[in-house]
Structure formats: C-alpha cells, structure tokens
Design a protein around this motif. Structure first.
Motif, PDB file in Angstrom:
ATOM      1  N   UNK A  84       6.503  35.608  52.286  1.00  0.00           N
ATOM      2  CA  UNK A  84       8.012  35.798  51.921  1.00  0.00           C
ATOM      3  C   UNK A  84       8.864  34.439  52.207  1.00  0.00           C
ATOM      4  N   UNK A  85       8.363  33.259  52.845  1.00  0.00           N
ATOM      5  CA  UNK A  85       9.006  32.275  52.831  1.00  0.00           C
ATOM      6  C   UNK A  85       8.692  31.126  51.806  1.00  0.00           C
ATOM      7  N   UNK A  86       7.953  31.544  50.969  1.00  0.00           N
ATOM      8  CA  UNK A  86       7.710  30.806  49.696  1.00  0.00           C
ATOM      9  C   UNK A  86       6.055  30.448  49.867  1.00  0.00           C
ATOM     10  N   UNK A  87       5.776  29.351  49.167  1.00  0.00           N
ATOM     11  CA  UNK A  87       4.506  28.730  48.782  1.00  0.00           C
ATOM     12  C   UNK A  87       4.074  28.166  50.252  1.00  0.00           C
ATOM     13  N   UNK A  88       2.652  28.083  50.516  1.00  0.00           N
ATOM     14  CA  UNK A  88       2.339  27.564  51.372  1.00  0.00           C
ATOM     15  C   UNK A  88       2.048  25.815  51.214  1.00  0.00           C
ATOM     16  N   UNK A  89       2.075  25.017  52.307  1.00  0.00           N
ATOM     17  CA  UNK A  89       2.304  23.735  51.930  1.00  0.00           C
ATOM     18  C   UNK A  89       0.940  23.386  51.493  1.00  0.00           C
ATOM     19  N   UNK A  90       1.146  22.122  50.511  1.00  0.00           N
ATOM     20  CA  UNK A  90      -0.196  21.275  50.070  1.00  0.00           C
ATOM     21  C   UNK A  90      -0.507  20.566  50.910  1.00  0.00           C
ATOM     22  N   UNK A  91      -1.974  20.313  51.462  1.00  0.00           N
ATOM     23  CA  UNK A  91      -2.515  19.167  52.352  1.00  0.00           C
ATOM     24  C   UNK A  91      -1.506  17.993  52.019  1.00  0.00           C
ATOM     25  N   UNK A 109      13.076  24.619  36.226  1.00  0.00           N
ATOM     26  CA  UNK A 109      12.343  23.814  37.049  1.00  0.00           C
ATOM     27  C   UNK A 109      12.611  24.295  38.544  1.00  0.00           C
ATOM     28  N   UNK A 110      12.044  25.441  38.870  1.00  0.00           N
ATOM     29  CA  UNK A 110      11.749  26.093  40.058  1.00  0.00           C
ATOM     30  C   UNK A 110      10.540  25.784  40.826  1.00  0.00           C
ATOM     31  N   UNK A 111      10.508  26.079  41.874  1.00  0.00           N
ATOM     32  CA  UNK A 111       9.314  25.903  42.959  1.00  0.00           C
ATOM     33  C   UNK A 111       8.118  26.327  42.210  1.00  0.00           C
ATOM     34  N   UNK A 112       8.185  27.431  41.472  1.00  0.00           N
ATOM     35  CA  UNK A 112       6.914  28.147  40.783  1.00  0.00           C
ATOM     36  C   UNK A 112       6.488  27.166  39.647  1.00  0.00           C
ATOM     37  N   UNK A 139      10.806  24.524  49.206  1.00  0.00           N
ATOM     38  CA  UNK A 139      11.372  24.330  50.583  1.00  0.00           C
ATOM     39  C   UNK A 139      12.541  23.594  50.713  1.00  0.00           C
ATOM     40  N   UNK A 140      13.033  22.887  49.470  1.00  0.00           N
ATOM     41  CA  UNK A 140      14.120  21.853  49.412  1.00  0.00           C
ATOM     42  C   UNK A 140      15.562  22.477  49.091  1.00  0.00           C
ATOM     43  N   UNK A 141      15.374  23.574  48.771  1.00  0.00           N
ATOM     44  CA  UNK A 141      16.777  24.426  48.587  1.00  0.00           C
ATOM     45  C   UNK A 141      17.530  24.124  47.280  1.00  0.00           C
ATOM     46  N   UNK A 157      21.345  26.445  44.320  1.00  0.00           N
ATOM     47  CA  UNK A 157      21.280  26.056  45.626  1.00  0.00           C
ATOM     48  C   UNK A 157      19.996  26.612  46.133  1.00  0.00           C
ATOM     49  N   UNK A 158      19.080  26.762  45.567  1.00  0.00           N
ATOM     50  CA  UNK A 158      17.825  27.329  45.816  1.00  0.00           C
ATOM     51  C   UNK A 158      16.552  26.854  45.029  1.00  0.00           C
ATOM     52  N   UNK A 159      15.530  26.690  45.715  1.00  0.00           N
ATOM     53  CA  UNK A 159      14.175  26.466  44.896  1.00  0.00           C
ATOM     54  C   UNK A 159      13.902  27.319  44.000  1.00  0.00           C
ATOM     55  N   UNK A 160      14.123  28.662  44.431  1.00  0.00           N
ATOM     56  CA  UNK A 160      13.642  29.842  43.665  1.00  0.00           C
ATOM     57  C   UNK A 160      14.793  31.149  43.836  1.00  0.00           C
ATOM     58  N   UNK A 161      15.573  30.698  42.711  1.00  0.00           N
ATOM     59  CA  UNK A 161      17.255  31.379  43.051  1.00  0.00           C
ATOM     60  C   UNK A 161      16.929  32.783  42.621  1.00  0.00           C
ATOM     61  N   UNK A 162      15.799  33.398  41.732  1.00  0.00           N
ATOM     62  CA  UNK A 162      15.932  34.819  41.627  1.00  0.00           C
ATOM     63  C   UNK A 162      16.681  35.215  40.214  1.00  0.00           C
ATOM     64  N   UNK A 163      16.356  36.049  39.603  1.00  0.00           N
ATOM     65  CA  UNK A 163      17.300  36.442  38.469  1.00  0.00           C
ATOM     66  C   UNK A 163      17.058  37.843  38.222  1.00  0.00           C
ATOM     67  N   UNK A 164      18.183  38.382  37.745  1.00  0.00           N
ATOM     68  CA  UNK A 164      18.285  39.868  37.141  1.00  0.00           C
ATOM     69  C   UNK A 164      19.384  39.863  36.095  1.00  0.00           C
TER      70      UNK A 164
END
Length: 212
Positions: free
Chosen positions: A37-44, A75-78, A85-87, A167-174
């Motif tokens: 729910x909080x997004x992607x896990x962090x890469x090592x 250019x989203x976090x996906x 996580x940078x918003x 203002x989000x790295x994953x703004x969502x869209x509908x």
C-alpha cells in the motif's frame, strides 16, 4: 528528574532520526519485490546506480494515431524507479490538431501543465460545479487541484505539446468516459444514474469496448 530524562530522550530521538534520514536519502523502486500500500519496496542501496535516477522517455514524441489524437508518456514511479517515494512525477502529452486529454481526475495528486508548443484550452470543475476555463499558449502554466475533473483540448491548427508535473510519484488516474463505458456496468443503471440516452450509451460502449 523526569524533566531531565525527557530532555535526554528528546535529544537522543533527534540524533537517531537524523541518522536514519541520513542513510535513507532515497528508496529506489525494486520492481522484483511485492508492491504494498505504501508503494514499491526499496532496492538494495548496493545495487542502485545513477541510471535509476535518469529517464529519457519524455524526449520521444507520443503516438497520436488513436481515437483521442493524443499520445501521453508518463514518468511515474512505475516506470522511473528513482521517483519512488519522492512525491513528484512528470508526463508528456502530444496533442495532434483536434487532440484531447479527456475529462479525468487524479485522486492522489495536484497537477501543473506547462505549454511548450501550440494552443490548448484547459479547464477544471470545482466541487461546487464552477468551471475554470482558459485557453493557454506557449509558456503558460495552469494548475489543477487534487481530485477535481479536468481536461485539455488542442484548439489550434498545429500540433501541441505540454509537459505535466504531479505532486505524487504515483498520481492515479480515472478517465470519466472509460469509467462509464469501458466495463460491464449495466446500461440500464448508467441510464438511470446519468440521464443519458440508452442508445447513446450503447453506442459508446460499442466504441470503447464495454459490455452489458
């Protein structure tokens, strides 16, 4: 004594939180790990490279050979792991003559558009149903507050280009029309809840791939 203990605890908390922040400068998305729910896990961090923070896709024009005559590149976090996580996020929209970014909303972000080329009429509708509408030219920017329906239309006689920030790295869209006509929501219920003509609803469902 209690006051002294509290002061010591407060200072230690600041030191620990500062130390934590210092080693958590970023959380590059690990696409191989489960997404929560909080997004992607962090890469090592040992596997992070500068390429995780560079993205070149927005330099390529989008394909406008479609029903809306618009090509959108995100250019989203996906797609851009360094954004995780940078918003913040970006997108590019190429609009052919007559192209449109249909009425839509981002539940998770406000949006700013910057017109690079062309003439675009853009607007949004507030929660009290007031319309804010403006024709924008090269160099103009416009902001769309979070969660409100908004759109853009190329009203010029040349192709248009805009860059969009969120203002989000994953703004969502509908998108409004796909939400209504690109699924199996029964036509009868759409007719009753929107007051649209049944024949028109069926036409739009056939056009967009909806059923029922």
């Amino acid at each position: 004594m209690m006051r002294t203990s509290f002061l010591i605890f407060f200072v230690l908390s600041l030191i620990l939180s500062s130390s934590y922040a210092a080693v958590q400068d970023f959380c590059v998305a690990d696409y191989t790990a489960p997404q929560g729910p909080a997004g992607y896990s962090c890469k090592n961090p040992a596997n992070v490279t500068v390429d995780d923070f560079v993205y070149s896709a927005l330099g390529v024009p989008g394909n406008t050979s479609n029903m809306i005559k618009t090509g959108i590149t995100t250019a989203f976090s996906s797609q851009f792991p360094g954004l995780n996580g940078l918003g913040v996020a970006l997108a590019r929209a190429d609009l052919a003559v007559g192209g449109v970014v249909p009425m839509h909303t981002h539940h998770g972000a406000s949006e700013i558009v910057l017109i690079i080329e062309g003439t675009i009429t853009a607007g949004f509708i507030s929660s009290d149903n007031k319309v804010y509408l403006k024709t924008l030219k090269k160099g103009d920017i416009m902001v769309f507050p979070q969660g409100l329906l908004h759109f853009q239309v190329n009203v010029g006689d040349t192709p248009a280009l805009e860059f969009v920030s969120f203002s989000s790295d994953s703004p969502g869209l509908q998108i409004l029309h796909t939400a209504l006509f690109q699924n199996n929501l029964p036509t009868d219920l759409i007719t009753r809840s929107t007051f649209l003509d049944t024949a028109e609803i069926k036409r739009l469902k056939a056009l967009l791939g909806g059923t029922n």
